[in-house]
Design an enzyme around this catalytic site. Structure first.
Site, PDB file in Angstrom:
ATOM      1  N   ARG A   1      -0.740 -41.990 -34.853  1.00 39.28           N
ATOM      2  CA  ARG A   1      -0.611 -41.381 -33.516  1.00 39.28           C
ATOM      3  C   ARG A   1      -0.073 -39.971 -33.709  1.00 39.28           C
ATOM      4  O   ARG A   1       0.867 -39.761 -34.492  1.00 39.28           O
ATOM      5  CB  ARG A   1       0.363 -42.175 -32.644  1.00 39.28           C
ATOM      6  CG  ARG A   1      -0.071 -43.595 -32.357  1.00 39.28           C
ATOM      7  CD  ARG A   1      -1.024 -43.689 -31.172  1.00 39.28           C
ATOM      8  NE  ARG A   1      -1.590 -45.041 -31.105  1.00 39.28           N
ATOM      9  CZ  ARG A   1      -2.403 -45.469 -30.144  1.00 39.28           C
ATOM     10  NH1 ARG A   1      -2.762 -44.669 -29.155  1.00 39.28           N
ATOM     11  NH2 ARG A   1      -2.885 -46.682 -30.176  1.00 39.28           N
TER      12      ARG A   1
ATOM     13  N   THR B   1      -9.459 -69.484 -55.581  1.00 39.00           N
ATOM     14  CA  THR B   1      -8.919 -68.587 -56.601  1.00 39.00           C
ATOM     15  C   THR B   1      -9.957 -67.527 -56.945  1.00 39.00           C
ATOM     16  O   THR B   1     -10.840 -67.747 -57.760  1.00 39.00           O
ATOM     17  CB  THR B   1      -8.542 -69.400 -57.855  1.00 39.00           C
ATOM     18  OG1 THR B   1      -9.611 -70.310 -58.146  1.00 39.00           O
ATOM     19  CG2 THR B   1      -7.266 -70.182 -57.626  1.00 39.00           C
TER      20      THR B   1
ATOM     21  N   ASP C   1     -14.644 -50.234 -19.910  1.00 38.17           N
ATOM     22  CA  ASP C   1     -14.660 -51.075 -21.111  1.00 38.17           C
ATOM     23  C   ASP C   1     -13.281 -51.672 -21.347  1.00 38.17           C
ATOM     24  O   ASP C   1     -12.269 -51.143 -20.876  1.00 38.17           O
ATOM     25  CB  ASP C   1     -15.128 -50.295 -22.347  1.00 38.17           C
ATOM     26  CG  ASP C   1     -14.212 -49.139 -22.742  1.00 38.17           C
ATOM     27  OD1 ASP C   1     -13.728 -48.412 -21.845  1.00 38.17           O
ATOM     28  OD2 ASP C   1     -13.967 -48.952 -23.949  1.00 38.17           O
TER      29      ASP C   1
ATOM     30  N   HIS D   1     -11.823 -46.118 -17.052  1.00 38.31           N
ATOM     31  CA  HIS D   1     -12.810 -46.710 -17.979  1.00 38.31           C
ATOM     32  C   HIS D   1     -13.071 -48.169 -17.646  1.00 38.31           C
ATOM     33  O   HIS D   1     -12.171 -48.897 -17.245  1.00 38.31           O
ATOM     34  CB  HIS D   1     -12.400 -46.538 -19.443  1.00 38.31           C
ATOM     35  CG  HIS D   1     -11.103 -47.184 -19.852  1.00 38.31           C
ATOM     36  ND1 HIS D   1     -11.050 -48.459 -20.380  1.00 38.31           N
ATOM     37  CD2 HIS D   1      -9.824 -46.741 -19.825  1.00 38.31           C
ATOM     38  CE1 HIS D   1      -9.791 -48.756 -20.674  1.00 38.31           C
ATOM     39  NE2 HIS D   1      -9.020 -47.749 -20.343  1.00 38.31           N
TER      40      HIS D   1
ATOM     41  N   GLU E   1     -13.810 -45.850 -23.784  1.00 36.28           N
ATOM     42  CA  GLU E   1     -12.474 -45.303 -23.986  1.00 36.28           C
ATOM     43  C   GLU E   1     -11.763 -46.027 -25.118  1.00 36.28           C
ATOM     44  O   GLU E   1     -11.085 -45.412 -25.936  1.00 36.28           O
ATOM     45  CB  GLU E   1     -11.662 -45.423 -22.682  1.00 36.28           C
ATOM     46  CG  GLU E   1     -10.376 -44.606 -22.674  1.00 36.28           C
ATOM     47  CD  GLU E   1      -9.202 -45.275 -23.362  1.00 36.28           C
ATOM     48  OE1 GLU E   1      -8.263 -44.563 -23.756  1.00 36.28           O
ATOM     49  OE2 GLU E   1      -9.210 -46.510 -23.523  1.00 36.28           O
ATOM     50  N   GLU E   2     -11.939 -47.343 -25.164  1.00 36.93           N
ATOM     51  CA  GLU E   2     -11.210 -48.140 -26.159  1.00 36.93           C
ATOM     52  C   GLU E   2     -11.740 -47.959 -27.579  1.00 36.93           C
ATOM     53  O   GLU E   2     -11.169 -48.491 -28.526  1.00 36.93           O
ATOM     54  CB  GLU E   2     -11.246 -49.628 -25.781  1.00 36.93           C
ATOM     55  CG  GLU E   2     -10.638 -49.969 -24.414  1.00 36.93           C
ATOM     56  CD  GLU E   2      -9.120 -49.798 -24.350  1.00 36.93           C
ATOM     57  OE1 GLU E   2      -8.524 -49.298 -25.314  1.00 36.93           O
ATOM     58  OE2 GLU E   2      -8.550 -50.167 -23.311  1.00 36.93           O
TER      59      GLU E   2
HETATM   60  N1  BES Z   1      -4.781 -47.019 -21.081  1.00 36.47           N
HETATM   61  C1  BES Z   1      -4.603 -46.966 -22.486  1.00 36.47           C
HETATM   62  C2  BES Z   1      -3.661 -45.868 -22.921  1.00 36.47           C
HETATM   63  C3  BES Z   1      -2.285 -46.009 -22.345  1.00 36.47           C
HETATM   64  C4  BES Z   1      -1.564 -47.166 -22.571  1.00 36.47           C
HETATM   65  C5  BES Z   1      -1.746 -45.009 -21.596  1.00 36.47           C
HETATM   66  C6  BES Z   1      -0.308 -47.315 -22.009  1.00 36.47           C
HETATM   67  C7  BES Z   1      -0.488 -45.147 -21.062  1.00 36.47           C
HETATM   68  C8  BES Z   1       0.223 -46.312 -21.257  1.00 36.47           C
HETATM   69  C9  BES Z   1      -5.960 -46.761 -23.130  1.00 36.47           C
HETATM   70  O1  BES Z   1      -6.929 -47.633 -22.619  1.00 36.47           O
HETATM   71  C10 BES Z   1      -5.877 -47.073 -24.594  1.00 36.47           C
HETATM   72  O2  BES Z   1      -5.559 -48.180 -24.927  1.00 36.47           O
HETATM   73  N2  BES Z   1      -6.240 -46.144 -25.421  1.00 36.47           N
HETATM   74  C11 BES Z   1      -6.413 -46.372 -26.802  1.00 36.47           C
HETATM   75  C12 BES Z   1      -7.216 -45.188 -27.237  1.00 36.47           C
HETATM   76  C13 BES Z   1      -7.750 -45.167 -28.594  1.00 36.47           C
HETATM   77  C14 BES Z   1      -8.561 -46.356 -28.928  1.00 36.47           C
HETATM   78  C15 BES Z   1      -8.473 -43.888 -28.844  1.00 36.47           C
HETATM   79  C16 BES Z   1      -5.082 -46.438 -27.497  1.00 36.47           C
HETATM   80  O3  BES Z   1      -4.113 -45.796 -27.067  1.00 36.47           O
HETATM   81  O4  BES Z   1      -4.989 -47.164 -28.490  1.00 36.47           O
HETATM   82 MN    MN Z   2      -6.898 -47.697 -20.600  1.00 40.99          MN
HETATM   83 MN    MN Z   3      -6.606 -49.589 -23.638  1.00 44.94          MN
END
Ligand code: BES
Ligand code: MN
Ligand code: MN
Length: 456
Positions: free
Chosen positions: A330, A317, A89, A87, A154-155
């Site tokens: 998660r 206030t 982004d 990704h 993706e993010e």
């Molecule tokens: N690359 C990460 C996920 C990741 C982090 C995999 C560390 C393995 C090790 C990905 O970009 C990410 O941050 N995903 C988000 C997805 C969500 C916003 C749907 C996450 O995990 O918070």
């Molecule tokens: Mn990632």
């Molecule tokens: Mn990420």
């Protein structure tokens, strides 16, 4: 190992790094509306590069959000087709003043490249593309067929790519996916990730009075939405980290005894993790589960922010009329986003205190996934990694989420090889994100060798 493509990659490393820096200067933050045009610029940058290295059918695929980038090279007759995924982004950069060098001015320091997106995920996307360039330039062709599919959301949950993959387009017909968006378990230790947690990201809006009120005149009689949120949040988890939503844990599939045994022989020092990665007084969480189990194979719930009310300097206030809490969970295998959201919503509606109206909204979600390892691509990957890193590969899960990986399995019927080169302390999503330069270099070589092995 004598691979002309590896030799090419080594010779061209300084240029590869400079090009990556140009990509990193584009602030493609997908969650901020003001960066929409930057996301498109990053997509166009990648598109141009894929064409430049000899890929065909390079195009932007429009979605409701940021475009997907697609290109292919399909001239290795009779060989498998790989689907490269990453990704472009990135996450926002706040808190801004904690960065030692500006987030979008990539800076080399002590063997690392610092900047937003260096590790997550532009550095890894660039490693994929530079591996492809090295193979094309050194041999005039690739050892297997390759399609590249990059996303820009993706993010923020990846809805655009999800809809595209769900439509099972002919452009995605492949034998396996190569996902470069994960990390090594420890420096120098080649790693394949075989499981990710899913997630639901929600927003809880609480409304009390019809307008903000003077807290002296009305305090004691008017409901306070922030106190209501605190009361609700306090009932979501008990002191042992156990989530109190009824039915939340039902149906969870625990890791096998073999997987648990493998995890317990990984080089992991809980105290070192607490001190250097987390930096808190103690670790928290469910009793009876190791840290790796808690972060990889148990569901969790977190609050990310409670916007609203008075947040300026000094004192005001006021009893705010409205407050919001951003809450995510998660998920692990056996759980689904739809069911978990329904359970959460019912429970919050039940426990909301008197005097406030609440609304529970789902912002985005993704399924948990476990990837299949009984395939020749995992085999080829471990052979390549052994050669490049001089060690046997470890198989791990990760607590993070990459929503599309489960869809590759469910909708395209293909396994994913999650070969990523981040490090646990790369500060992804945080200030001072970095990518270890050696990992960028060996990452490219690993992908080159992986394709050569997969084409044997
Ligand atoms: N690359 C990460 C996920 C990741 C982090 C995999 C560390 C393995 C090790 C990905 O970009 C990410 O941050 N995903 C988000 C997805 C969500 C916003 C749907 C996450 O995990 O918070
Ligand atoms: Mn990632
Ligand atoms: Mn990420």
């Amino acid at each position: 190992m004598s691979s002309p493509a590896v030799a090419y990659a080594r010779e061209n490393h300084p240029r590869f790094l400079n090009e990556l820096k140009d990509l990193l200067r584009i602030p493609s933050i997908s969650t901020l509306p003001e960066n929409k045009a930057d996301c498109r610029r990053a997509a166009e940058f990648l598109l141009a590069e894929l064409t430049h290295i000899g890929f065909e059918h390079a195009k932007l695929l429009e979605t409701e959000g940021n475009p997907l980038v697609y290109a292919d090279w399909l001239h290795a007759d009779g060989k498998p087709i790989a689907l490269f995924y990453g990704h472009y982004d990135v996450q926002p950069t706040d808190p801004e003043d904690e960065w030692l060098s500006p987030p979008f001015e990539p800076t080399e320091r002590d063997g690392n490249l610092y900047g937003r997106g260096t590790c997550d995920d532009k550095g890894q996307v660039w490693a994929q593309i530079k591996a492809l360039e090295s193979l094309m330039a050194a041999n005039g062709k690739l050892p297997i067929n390759v399609r590249v599919l990059l996303e820009g959301e993706e993010e923020v949950g990846g809805e655009g790519i999800e809809a595209f993959v769900a439509s099972k387009p002919p452009e995605l017909k492949s034998d396996f996916a190569l996902v470069s968006d994960t990390e090594l378990f420890a420096p120098g230790l080649p790693t394949l990730c075989v499981g990710l947690r899913g997630m639901i990201y929600t927003e809880l809006e609480v409304r009390g009075a019809k307008t903000d009120l003077h807290s002296g005149m009305y305090g004691g009689a008017a409901p306070n939405p922030f106190v209501a949120i605190a009361q609700i949040v306090a009932k979501l988890k008990d002191e042992d980290g156990h989530i109190l939503i009824p039915g939340f844990y039902d149906g969870i599939i625990p890791p096998s005894p073999e997987e648990l045994a493998a995890w317990s022989s990984l080089p992991f020092d809980e105290e070192h993790y607490r001190l250097t990665e987390v930096g808190s007084r103690t670790l928290v969480g469910e009793a009876g589960y190791s840290v790796l189990q808690r972060t990889w194979a148990r569901p969790t719930l977190d609050v990310h922010g409670i916007p609203g009310g008075f947040i300026g300097a000094g004192a005001k206030t006021v009893i705010p009329a409205k407050a919001t809490a951003k809450v995510s969970m998660r998920l692990v295998p056996g759980m689904t986003p739809a069911k978990t959201f329904a359970l959460y919503k019912d429970y919050v509606e039940k426990i909301a205190p008197a005097g406030v109206d609440i609304e529970v909204r789902l912002i985005h979600s993704g399924d948990p996934c476990l990837v299949r390892v009984d395939n020749p691509y995992i085999q080829a990957a471990t052979t390549a990694l052994r050669e490049v890193w001089g060690q046997e590969t470890v198989f791990i899960r990760s607590g993070g989420s990459i929503p599309i990986v489960g869809d590759f399995d469910r909708n395209l019927g293909i396994p994913s090889v999650m070969m990523g080169f981040g490090l646990p302390d790369d500060n992804i999503h945080a200030p001072n994100e970095k990518f270890h330069l050696k990992n960028f270099e060996l990452g490219i070589e690993s992908i080159v060798r992986f394709l050569e092995e997969a084409g044997k």
